[in-house]
Design a protein around this motif. Structure first.
Motif, short mmCIF file in Angstrom:
data_model
loop_
_atom_site.label_atom_id
_atom_site.label_comp_id
_atom_site.label_asym_id
_atom_site.label_seq_id
_atom_site.Cartn_x
_atom_site.Cartn_y
_atom_site.Cartn_z
N VAL A 214 0.81 -1.09 -0.03
CA VAL A 214 -0.16 0.15 0.12
C VAL A 214 0.86 1.29 0.07
O VAL A 214 0.74 2.21 -0.98
CB VAL A 214 -0.82 -0.01 1.25
CG1 VAL A 214 -1.56 1.33 1.45
CG2 VAL A 214 -1.97 -1.13 1.15
N ARG A 215 1.87 1.28 0.85
CA ARG A 215 2.65 2.59 0.91
C ARG A 215 3.33 2.69 -0.43
O ARG A 215 3.64 3.86 -0.93
CB ARG A 215 3.77 2.46 2.06
CG ARG A 215 3.17 2.61 3.38
CD ARG A 215 4.12 2.25 4.65
NE ARG A 215 3.93 2.39 6.07
CZ ARG A 215 4.36 2.17 6.76
NH1 ARG A 215 5.60 1.60 6.94
NH2 ARG A 215 3.74 2.33 8.24
N ALA A 216 4.05 1.69 -1.11
CA ALA A 216 4.58 1.77 -2.26
C ALA A 216 4.00 2.13 -3.32
O ALA A 216 4.30 2.99 -4.19
CB ALA A 216 5.53 0.47 -2.52
N THR A 217 2.76 1.56 -3.65
CA THR A 217 1.75 1.73 -4.67
C THR A 217 1.21 3.13 -4.41
O THR A 217 1.44 4.03 -5.36
CB THR A 217 0.57 0.65 -4.40
OG1 THR A 217 1.15 -0.33 -4.59
CG2 THR A 217 0.17 1.05 -5.71
N VAL A 218 0.81 3.81 -3.31
CA VAL A 218 0.31 4.98 -3.00
C VAL A 218 1.38 6.03 -3.54
O VAL A 218 1.02 7.00 -4.17
CB VAL A 218 -0.40 5.11 -1.94
CG1 VAL A 218 -0.68 6.64 -1.64
CG2 VAL A 218 -1.38 4.49 -1.65
N LYS A 219 2.61 5.94 -2.65
CA LYS A 219 3.64 6.86 -2.87
C LYS A 219 4.00 6.99 -4.37
O LYS A 219 4.13 7.87 -4.77
CB LYS A 219 4.75 6.48 -1.96
CG LYS A 219 4.52 6.89 -0.56
CD LYS A 219 5.69 6.73 0.43
CE LYS A 219 6.29 5.26 0.23
NZ LYS A 219 7.65 5.25 1.13
N GLY A 220 4.52 5.71 -4.70
CA GLY A 220 4.79 5.92 -6.13
C GLY A 220 3.85 6.28 -7.34
O GLY A 220 4.37 7.02 -7.99
N ASN A 221 2.79 5.79 -7.25
CA ASN A 221 1.63 6.28 -8.39
C ASN A 221 1.33 7.75 -8.24
O ASN A 221 1.25 8.62 -9.16
CB ASN A 221 0.53 5.51 -8.36
CG ASN A 221 0.70 4.05 -8.81
OD1 ASN A 221 1.39 3.88 -9.75
ND2 ASN A 221 -0.10 3.25 -8.71
N VAL A 222 1.09 8.21 -6.86
CA VAL A 222 0.77 9.60 -6.50
C VAL A 222 2.05 10.58 -7.00
O VAL A 222 1.94 11.46 -7.59
CB VAL A 222 0.49 9.70 -5.23
CG1 VAL A 222 0.34 11.49 -4.71
CG2 VAL A 222 -1.02 9.03 -5.08
N VAL A 223 3.31 10.00 -6.48
CA VAL A 223 4.57 10.95 -7.10
C VAL A 223 4.64 11.08 -8.55
O VAL A 223 5.06 12.28 -8.92
CB VAL A 223 5.60 10.20 -6.12
CG1 VAL A 223 6.94 11.01 -6.67
CG2 VAL A 223 5.68 10.63 -4.81
N VAL A 224 4.53 9.90 -9.13
CA VAL A 224 4.86 9.77 -10.38
C VAL A 224 3.54 10.64 -11.12
O VAL A 224 3.91 11.46 -12.10
CB VAL A 224 4.72 8.42 -11.02
CG1 VAL A 224 4.72 8.33 -12.78
CG2 VAL A 224 5.86 7.69 -10.50
N ALA A 225 2.27 10.65 -10.81
CA ALA A 225 1.35 11.31 -11.37
C ALA A 225 1.55 12.85 -11.14
O ALA A 225 1.52 13.48 -12.24
CB ALA A 225 0.11 10.78 -10.82
N VAL A 226 1.94 13.18 -10.19
CA VAL A 226 2.06 14.59 -9.82
C VAL A 226 3.13 15.23 -10.69
O VAL A 226 3.03 16.25 -11.15
CB VAL A 226 2.31 14.98 -8.38
CG1 VAL A 226 2.77 16.25 -8.08
CG2 VAL A 226 0.94 14.73 -7.41
N ILE A 227 4.44 14.51 -10.82
CA ILE A 227 5.55 14.99 -11.39
C ILE A 227 5.08 14.96 -12.69
O ILE A 227 5.67 15.97 -13.56
CB ILE A 227 6.58 14.17 -11.12
CG1 ILE A 227 7.17 14.18 -9.50
CG2 ILE A 227 8.00 14.47 -11.86
CD1 ILE A 227 8.41 13.47 -9.19
#
Length: 366
Positions: A214-227
């Motif tokens: 959960v942590r890796a997916t949320v952080k990864g997808n959200v960070v990639v999406a925002v950038i």
């Protein structure tokens, strides 16, 4: 004289009855929660992602309720307020864009016709064989429909940005559940670990993998999406493309599809500029999209998602796309979580079977 045993008081029957009661009422409880599943899931996701922050807050503030309240307020300031501001900007630019299409200031049909006229003859022949040479006429009819119904569309788009009763209820339920998950998270996790009918080591492994995914997916997808959304919106702003915040938000949303998402937005714009003679803009946007926006996806996503979950990149892609198609936007977390738990469960089963095999071999040898 001893009485015969009562078959209704059999320990096996009592155990099976209790098990069926647990399964039945658990299913009924999930059915009750289903209308608010999104709010509850996001409360759980946010609690897991911001749990390290909450632990640091707990070290500074001794009272659990105050620490949980401070963490919730921090989440609102860090995540929710910026999301609302971006959403308001996107809705505003969308309504302006629709009005420009209605007024004829922006003519999608003309842009497509320009692009098709600029194509070389071999490319035009291919489009004719594929039956795609009628795209401008279809787009013209769609534009006429858009102009006739522009007022209704604008009203609907503005309605999306307004607070509806369902959204307000779900939002405050999410914050309410988030508060108690942060305050009582340790006790809840211990209760779940004690209730799961597995060996303690297996339970710890399952719960630990769930939290990690959960942590890796949320952080990864959200960070990639925002950038990616920010970089794409910035490029569109430099190129004076109408509605850069809208297209940046769309790129951020589509970036949930690894490898190809953002290119579905900036790719057609780059092609249009190349075919209409704006070589600097077209080449610049292509280079920016491939080397900068694409690099963010190809480098950060495997680091933030694939490595922590120990899943191959292709499995992350398939699980993400399948999760979104099945569960909607929430699926970009649910899909990889299910895939990771699938792998962990089969790994645990393999380890148990190997242990049983070794034990039987030792027994036969003895």
């Amino acid at each position: 004289m001893t009485q015969p045993p009562d078959p209704l008081r059999s320990p096996a029957l009592e155990h099976k009855t209790l098990l069926w009661l647990v399964v039945g009422f658990s299913a009924a409880f999930l059915l009750v929660l289903w209308p608010l599943a999104g709010a509850v899931l996001w409360a759980l996701f946010l609690a897991l992602v911001f749990w390290p922050m909450h632990l640091r807050t707990r070290r500074l503030v001794r009272r659990p309720s105050v620490a949980a309240l401070l963490t919730v307020m921090s989440i609102v300031l860090i995540v929710i307020v910026p999301l609302f501001l971006v959403s308001a900007s996107v809705v505003d630019q969308t309504s302006v864009l629709v009005e420009k299409v209605r007024g004829g200031e922006i003519q999608p049909t003309e842009y497509l016709q320009r692009m098709m006229h600029a194509l070389p003859q071999w490319a035009t022949g291919i489009l004719q064989r594929l039956g795609l040479d009628e795209l401008p006429a279809l787009l013209q009819r769609a534009s006429e429909v858009l102009q006739r119904s522009g007022q209704a569309i604008t009203t609907g788009l503005l309605g999306i940005g307004q607070f509806t009763l369902d959204f307000v209820v779900s939002f405050f339920i999410m914050l309410y559940v988030l508060f108690f998950l942060l305050r009582d998270g340790t006790a809840l996790s211990n209760t779940i670990a004690d209730a799961v009918p597995l060996q303690p080591a297996q339970t710890r492994k399952l719960l630990g993998q769930f939290v990690t995914v959960v942590r890796a997916t949320v952080k990864g997808n959200v960070v990639v999406a925002v950038i990616q959304g920010t970089l794409g919106g910035l490029a569109f702003w430099v190129l004076d493309v109408p509605g850069p915040a809208l297209w940046g938000a769309l790129m951020a949303l589509l970036s949930l599809l690894p490898a190809v998402g953002a290119a579905l937005v900036w790719g057609p714009v780059a092609l249009y500029k190349l075919f209409t003679g704006d070589l600097v803009g077209g080449i610049g946007l292509t280079v920016w999209g491939v080397l900068v926006i694409g690099l963010v996806d190809n480098v950060l996503r495997p680091v933030l998602v694939g490595r922590d979950t120990r899943m191959p990149d292709y499995l992350v892609l398939v699980a993400t796309v399948g999760g979104i198609s099945l569960f909607g936007l929430n699926g970009f977390v649910i899909g990889p979580v299910i895939a990771a738990m699938f792998l962990v469960c089969w790994k645990l089963l393999t380890e148990v079977r190997q242990q049983l095999g070794h034990s039987s071999q030792r027994d036969s040898a003895g």
